[in-house]
Design a protein around this motif. Structure first.
Motif, short mmCIF file in Angstrom:
data_model
loop_
_atom_site.label_atom_id
_atom_site.label_comp_id
_atom_site.label_asym_id
_atom_site.label_seq_id
_atom_site.Cartn_x
_atom_site.Cartn_y
_atom_site.Cartn_z
N GLN A 161 0.83 -1.21 0.00
CA GLN A 161 0.00 0.00 0.00
C GLN A 161 0.87 1.26 0.00
O GLN A 161 0.54 2.23 -0.67
CB GLN A 161 -0.92 0.01 1.22
CG GLN A 161 -2.08 -0.97 1.13
CD GLN A 161 -3.08 -0.59 0.06
OE1 GLN A 161 -3.37 0.57 -0.13
NE2 GLN A 161 -3.59 -1.58 -0.64
N PRO A 198 -3.77 8.03 3.18
CA PRO A 198 -4.91 7.12 3.05
C PRO A 198 -4.48 5.70 2.71
O PRO A 198 -5.03 4.74 3.24
CB PRO A 198 -5.73 7.72 1.92
CG PRO A 198 -5.11 8.97 1.53
CD PRO A 198 -3.85 9.17 2.27
N TYR A 199 -3.48 5.58 1.84
CA TYR A 199 -2.99 4.25 1.48
C TYR A 199 -2.36 3.58 2.70
O TYR A 199 -2.56 2.40 2.95
CB TYR A 199 -1.95 4.34 0.37
CG TYR A 199 -2.54 4.66 -0.97
CD1 TYR A 199 -2.89 3.64 -1.85
CD2 TYR A 199 -2.77 5.96 -1.36
CE1 TYR A 199 -3.44 3.92 -3.08
CE2 TYR A 199 -3.31 6.26 -2.60
CZ TYR A 199 -3.64 5.23 -3.45
OH TYR A 199 -4.18 5.51 -4.66
N SER A 201 -3.04 4.07 5.80
CA SER A 201 -4.00 3.65 6.82
C SER A 201 -4.74 2.40 6.36
O SER A 201 -5.06 1.52 7.17
CB SER A 201 -4.97 4.78 7.14
OG SER A 201 -5.74 5.11 6.03
N THR A 202 -4.99 2.28 5.06
CA THR A 202 -5.58 1.04 4.56
C THR A 202 -4.62 -0.12 4.78
O THR A 202 -5.01 -1.19 5.25
CB THR A 202 -5.92 1.16 3.06
OG1 THR A 202 -6.81 2.24 2.89
CG2 THR A 202 -6.55 -0.11 2.54
N ARG A 205 -4.55 -1.23 8.32
CA ARG A 205 -5.70 -2.05 8.71
C ARG A 205 -5.50 -3.50 8.24
O ARG A 205 -5.67 -4.44 9.02
CB ARG A 205 -6.99 -1.49 8.10
CG ARG A 205 -8.19 -2.38 8.31
CD ARG A 205 -9.45 -1.73 7.81
NE ARG A 205 -9.42 -1.38 6.40
CZ ARG A 205 -9.66 -2.24 5.41
NH1 ARG A 205 -9.95 -3.50 5.68
NH2 ARG A 205 -9.62 -1.87 4.16
N THR A 262 -10.26 0.35 11.49
CA THR A 262 -11.17 0.90 10.49
C THR A 262 -11.50 2.34 10.80
O THR A 262 -11.57 3.19 9.90
CB THR A 262 -12.47 0.08 10.45
OG1 THR A 262 -12.14 -1.30 10.35
CG2 THR A 262 -13.32 0.46 9.26
N GLU A 265 -8.66 4.42 9.79
CA GLU A 265 -8.63 4.53 8.33
C GLU A 265 -9.66 5.55 7.85
O GLU A 265 -9.37 6.41 7.02
CB GLU A 265 -8.92 3.16 7.71
CG GLU A 265 -8.82 3.17 6.20
CD GLU A 265 -9.27 1.84 5.61
OE1 GLU A 265 -9.78 0.99 6.37
OE2 GLU A 265 -9.11 1.66 4.40
N ARG A 266 -10.86 5.45 8.41
CA ARG A 266 -11.92 6.35 7.97
C ARG A 266 -11.57 7.80 8.28
O ARG A 266 -11.80 8.69 7.48
CB ARG A 266 -13.23 5.94 8.64
CG ARG A 266 -14.38 6.06 7.70
CD ARG A 266 -15.63 5.43 8.26
NE ARG A 266 -15.72 4.02 7.94
CZ ARG A 266 -16.43 3.16 8.67
NH1 ARG A 266 -17.04 3.56 9.77
NH2 ARG A 266 -16.51 1.90 8.31
N THR A 268 -8.56 9.17 8.51
CA THR A 268 -7.57 9.71 7.57
C THR A 268 -8.20 9.90 6.19
O THR A 268 -7.89 10.86 5.51
CB THR A 268 -6.35 8.79 7.43
OG1 THR A 268 -6.80 7.47 7.30
CG2 THR A 268 -5.44 8.92 8.62
N LEU A 269 -9.08 8.99 5.80
CA LEU A 269 -9.69 9.13 4.48
C LEU A 269 -10.53 10.40 4.43
O LEU A 269 -10.47 11.15 3.48
CB LEU A 269 -10.56 7.92 4.16
CG LEU A 269 -9.82 6.66 3.74
CD1 LEU A 269 -10.80 5.57 3.39
CD2 LEU A 269 -8.92 6.95 2.56
#
Ligand SMILES: Nc1ncnc2c1ncn2[C@@H]1O[C@H](COP(=O)(O)OP(=O)(O)OP(=O)(O)O)[C@@H](O)[C@H]1O
Ligand SMILES: [Mg+2]
Lengths: 280, 306, 259
Positions: A161, A198-199, A201-202, A205, A262, A265-266, A268-269
């Motif tokens: 990622q 964002p990448y 944080s994905t 996860r 999650t 992640e959300r 940061t997104l």
């Protein structure tokens, strides 16, 4: 018939709007899922108590919960949970400190990206579990084994990622930074890292959930201290309610970890999207 | 009724029932011939689509947005209606309600005099977001044929209709490409071809020419006039271009700001057939577009946002 | 023409270099654990006799295949259903979240209790583990299917069934395949763990018992075979993706090059 679907998503249907007040809808948002869970538990209970499925193998929910409650009061269990979580945390620290820089480095140039992405996409699909025997030769049973196993298995998603994130950095932003004479290190910190976020944080996860699986798997397979070993012990003694209770606990820990990652992640997104919106 | 006499030059759908498939009328009919049977008065034609006190509110409670306040109008068979209105006033929403994609919060849509429920059969729509309305996994031809598939139409007929519609919009040779391999303007023409191949009774168009250059735009406007004259389908076209609304329409409906109402309806009494050069040079054309423009400027001056 | 060759060449360069480096660097290795690659290859040939393949490879592959196929079918079907219904999604969320974040290895003891050791249990666990990634990304994909595209089909009177089959599912396909790809790793890992823990044959059993008897060469042979099985399954999925999503690859590369 088919109109209803769209209208209800577009919320322009006067009928549903009129009949169900806000309070009722808020209530049903929590109550319905809760009822589903309760109904399932009740089904299980009935199936078990009425011996539809062998009660021996499917102990009633009440027995499982009882076992869970009394198990939670033992210090052995907490020591095992502690050991597994410690391996998880240590493993993730190593994963982050290797995966992020290496991934970003590989993604930074299009040549290294093209050379490595196919290999990495393949490596990630090869089960890390395969390496366990070799690691066992090296480390023997213990926390070192668990941590190194966690690292080996959980490294790839984050690394890949990070690499994809670097590929996706807006070239205009890089050019702008160059034009304004922003130094190399500052550029990484101010341009590359934020736009990779964002990448990352994905990846975090994905890696985090993998890492948990392997933290537990190690002690389940080879023994030692950990949640997996406790499960194996319950299975060996033949204490079914205790086994189910420990599996349930593992699931709950998994749930907490997954929800935490999650949420991160959300966050940061959302931050990312709102930043983007502000720029354009 | 000065309009009536100006419309003699078009066939009307009434003679062959309401629906008149393009295929049966594919030979260029002599416009003078069919004019003989057309009703003298446009008011005699049946109302095909009607909005009655239509209102649409999105969301509930504090976040509710009343996109359409109270809109009423009628579209008669074979009529070409232009709808203009300020940005965000709910033009797209209005078309969705007319097509039955969205159920109005208040009021109703009537199709052939009966209240509509669900999607109205025989309606085609060209969406504003044409790129998103084409399926990227299908080639252009398959996209155009898609609505016709599963209707029991023979394969040959289906292919013929798609090919004809594509060549009408000047895209005869891109059938084997994917939509995303085409320019934005070409994609829009594919979406128009899909609507034409469907041979609808009513064609709804949401700013269909907005992204095209002047040349292509003029060509497509004329194509639309031609198709309209030949098939007599009812067309409701949303546009933000005032010249276009006057040039194409029998009537121009001007909408207000949100909550949207019909501000005025202007009859366009320009002779048909129309063409880019002569119609737009007519004194009547210039007067009309000035009137519409005045209305819109007046509407802008009461704009709460600007 | 040359460009066409350079593309695959650069992506193959890394694996080829890695293997070559491994071969050269390990050539003189005297470490008891890291054998020279040449010895590993020799051992691989010795270990994997036809008989051995029937005893240890076949059961694992069969359990893997069956479980994975079940996962693809249930994952896509349930994912589509959940993607279509916001209410089902909401009401089942506690259950789906719980089950999908359940570390699948934790289920091995229960699988043993309920189904007993053997391929049935292995296949069931593989199916369970591989279903979730597919289910979740299918549901996301269905939800993300473009509203305008679906509305277009509705206006043209396309039936609900055709809309689902011809618009929604194809639109979700890229995400479905991404989920299937993730599921490969989950499936292979699970079958090996189940083998290690609860079988008296199979790939996982082979490496674990080789390890326990300190037969390093055979351990490596088993590892190599596990890697091979994973690679073959991945290759199959990637090929399926190329066939099903040929349009998507070009579409995406076009989007990438566009400013
Ligand atoms: N699905 C939706 N949910 C909530 N609000 C919406 C939705 N669709 C549209 N709106 C709101 O309704 C109003 C009208 O939108 P609509 O798209 O119909 O306007 P429009 O006249 O077509 O605009 P434009 O000229 O930009 O195409 C806008 O204020 C918009 O924000
Ligand atoms: Mg609009």
């Amino acid at each position: 018939m088919s109109t209803r679907a769209v209208v209800s998503t577009a919320s322009a249907d006067p009928r549903t709007g009129g009949m169900r007040s806000g309070a009722v809808r808020r209530w049903s948002r929590w109550a319905e899922p809760a009822l589903v869970v309760l109904a399932l538990a009740a089904c299980w209970q009935a199936v078990s108590v009425l011996d539809v499925l062998p009660r021996e193998d499917f102990p009633p929910v009440t027995a499982i919960l009882q076992a869970l409650v009394s198990d939670l009061q033992t210090s052995e269990l907490w020591a095992a949970v502690g050991a597994s979580m410690e391996a998880w945390v240590l493993g993730m620290l190593v994963v982050v400190s290797i995966g992020v820089p290496v991934g970003m480095l590989l993604g930074a140039s299009s040549i290294s990206y093209r050379m490595s992405y196919l290999t990495l996409e393949f490596v990630r699909t090869i089960p890390g579990i395969a390496a366990l025997p070799i690691l066992l030769f090296i480390y023997g049973i213990g926390q070192d084994l668990t941590v190194s196993f966690v690292v080996l298995a959980a490294l790839w998603p984050l690394l890949i990622q990070a690499m994809y994130g670097m590929r996706d950095v807006d070239p205009v932003a890089i050019e702008t930074a160059k034009v304004y004479g922003v130094g190399h290190i500052r550029r990484v910190l101010l341009v590359d890292l934020p736009s990779c976020l964002p990448y990352l944080s994905t990846g975090l996860r994905l890696s985090g959930t993998f890492a948990l699986i392997f933290a537990i798997a190690t002690s389940l397979i080879v023994g030692g201290e950990g949640l997996g070993a406790e499960m194996a012990r319950a299975a060996v003694v033949g204490d079914r309610p205790l086994l189910y209770a420990r599996v349930l606990l593992t699931g709950l820990i998994g749930l907490v970890v997954a929800l935490g990652l999650t949420t991160l992640e959300r966050r940061t997104l959302r931050w990312h999207v709102s930043q983007r919106g502000a720029q354009s | 009724m000065m309009r009536a006499s100006d419309r003699d030059d078009r066939p009307t759908p009434t003679e062959s029932g309401f629906a008149m498939p393009i295929a049966t009328a594919s030979e260029p009919t002599s416009e003078q011939n069919s004019a003989a049977t057309a009703p003298r008065n446009a008011q005699e034609r049946p109302v095909v689509l009607e909005a009655r006190h239509l209102g649409v509110t999105y969301g509930r409670g504090r976040s509710a947005v009343t996109a359409i306040g109270d809109v009423s109008f009628q579209a008669r068979a074979g009529e070409f209606l232009s709808i203009v209105g300020p940005s965000g006033c709910g033009k797209t929403t209005l078309l969705k309600a007319l097509s039955g994609l969205l159920r109005p919060t208040t009021g109703e849509v009537r199709v052939n005099g009966t209240p509509a429920s669900g999607v109205t059969p025989g309606v085609a729509m060209v969406f504003q977001e044409y790129t998103r309305s084409l399926m990227p996994w299908q080639k252009v031809r398959a996209n155009v044929e898609f609505p016709l598939r599963g209707t029991g139409l023979p394969k040959r007929e289906l292919a013929a209709r798609a090919a004809k519609a594509l060549s009408e919009v000047g895209l005869a040779d891109v059938g084997d490409k994917y939509p995303w391999q085409l320019s934005g303007g070409m994609q829009q023409r594919v979406a128009i071809a899909r609507a034409l191949a469907f041979q609808p009774n009513v064609l709804l168009m949401d700013e269909p020419f907005a992204s095209l250059d002047a040349q292509v735009r003029g060509d497509l406007e004329d194509l639309l006039l031609h198709v309209h004259a030949r098939t007599g389908m009812t067309i409701i076209l949303v546009t933000h271009d005032i010249d276009e609304s006057v040039y194409l329409g029998d009537r121009v409906i001007a909408l207000s700001h949100r909550p949207t109402r019909v501000r005025t309806t202007i009859d366009v009494d320009l002779p048909r057939p129309r063409d880019q050069i002569h119609t737009k040079a007519l004194g009547g054309f210039i007067d009309l577009r000035t009137r519409v423009l005045e209305l819109i400027v007046a509407e802008r001056s009461v704009d709460p946002d600007s | 023409m040359i460009k066409k060759l350079i593309g695959p060449a650069t992506s193959l360069a890394a694996p080829v270099t890695l293997v070559a480096a491994w071969w050269i660097l390990s050539a003189g290795s005297t470490s008891p654990y890291f054998l020279p690659l040449s010895d590993i290859v020799d051992g691989f040939q010795q270990t994997w006799t036809t008989e051995r393949m029937e005893d240890d490879l076949l059961p694992t592959v069969r359990a893997l295949g069956v479980g994975f196929a079940v996962a693809v079918v249930t994952g896509i079907a349930t994912g589509v259903a959940l993607g279509l219904s916001a209410r089902a999604r909401r009401d089942l969320r506690p259950i789906t979240e719980f089950l999908r974040s359940m570390p699948v290895v934790a289920l091995v003891p229960i699988g043993l209790v309920v189904l007993g050791p053997g391929q049935r249990m292995e296949a069931a666990l593989v199916a369970f583990a591989a279903t979730w990634p597919i289910l979740v990304s299918t549901s996301d994909g269905v939800r993300a299917a473009d509203r305008v595209m679906i509305d277009t089909a509705r206006v043209y009177g396309v039936s609900a069934r055709r809309r689902l089959l011809r618009v929604t599912i194809p639109a979700a396909m890229p995400q479905v395949m991404a989920g299937v790809r993730i599921a490969v790793a989950a499936a292979v890992g699970t079958v090996i763990v189940a083998n290690m823990l609860a079988s008296s044959s199979g790939l996982g059993y082979l490496v674990i018992s080789a390890q326990q008897s300190f037969d390093i060469q055979e351990t490596w042979s088993g590892l190599l075979m596990i890697g091979l099985v994973g690679s073959v399954l991945t290759c199959t999925v990637v090929l399926a993706e190329r066939v099903l999503l040929g349009w998507h690859r070009q579409y995406r590369s076009l989007e990438r090059t566009a400013p």
